[in-house]
Design a protein around this motif. Structure first.
Motif, short mmCIF file in Angstrom:
data_model
loop_
_atom_site.label_atom_id
_atom_site.label_comp_id
_atom_site.label_asym_id
_atom_site.label_seq_id
_atom_site.Cartn_x
_atom_site.Cartn_y
_atom_site.Cartn_z
N SER A 169 -5.09 21.83 -37.77
CA SER A 169 -6.16 21.01 -37.54
C SER A 169 -6.78 20.43 -38.25
O SER A 169 -7.05 19.27 -37.69
CB SER A 169 -6.31 21.50 -35.93
N ALA A 170 -7.29 20.86 -39.34
CA ALA A 170 -8.70 19.95 -39.61
C ALA A 170 -7.85 19.27 -40.80
O ALA A 170 -8.50 19.28 -41.81
CB ALA A 170 -9.24 21.52 -40.54
N GLY A 171 -6.95 19.93 -41.33
CA GLY A 171 -5.86 19.23 -42.36
C GLY A 171 -5.46 17.95 -42.31
O GLY A 171 -5.68 17.52 -41.44
N PRO A 172 -5.27 17.11 -43.31
CA PRO A 172 -4.50 15.74 -43.45
C PRO A 172 -3.34 14.96 -41.99
O PRO A 172 -2.41 16.44 -41.90
CB PRO A 172 -4.76 15.57 -44.89
N THR A 173 -3.29 14.14 -42.09
CA THR A 173 -2.11 13.56 -41.00
C THR A 173 -0.72 13.80 -41.77
O THR A 173 -1.24 13.66 -43.10
CB THR A 173 -3.10 12.60 -40.27
N ALA A 174 0.13 13.19 -41.31
CA ALA A 174 1.40 12.93 -42.47
C ALA A 174 1.37 11.67 -42.68
O ALA A 174 1.71 11.20 -43.82
CB ALA A 174 1.92 12.86 -41.04
N ASP A 175 0.70 11.02 -41.91
CA ASP A 175 0.27 9.21 -42.83
C ASP A 175 -0.53 9.37 -43.54
O ASP A 175 -0.26 8.47 -44.35
CB ASP A 175 -0.39 8.52 -41.03
N GLU A 176 -1.58 10.06 -43.45
CA GLU A 176 -3.00 10.06 -44.66
C GLU A 176 -2.39 10.57 -46.27
O GLU A 176 -2.43 10.11 -47.35
CB GLU A 176 -3.81 10.95 -44.47
#
Length: 75
Positions: free
Chosen positions: A58-65
């Motif tokens: 949950s604290a990681g980057p999103t797919a878009d990022e």
């Protein structure tokens, strides 16, 4: 300790193992035993996948990022 007998090892493989054992200053038995221990202590691919699936992301980057970072790296 258990004694293992391995049959049908090709001459090429046996010779390679003997050479590697000699290069490390070990007997063939000691070298192969150490290699088997190394293999047995590594997690299987299924275990690695299971661990990764259990992680909280949950604290990681999103797919878009992630995609944007990849695109930026290609520029």
């Amino acid at each position: 300790m258990t004694t293992l007998y391995i049959r049908d090892v090709s001459e090429d493989v046996a010779e390679t193992l003997k050479e590697r054992a000699a290069a490390e200053g070990k007997s063939l038995s000691a070298y192969v035993g150490a290699e088997l221990t190394r293999i047995a202590t590594r997690p299987t691919n299924a275990q690695v996948v299971a661990r990764l699936r259990e992680r909280d992301r949950s604290a990681g980057p999103t797919a878009d990022e992630i995609l944007e970072a990849v695109r930026a790296g290609r520029r």
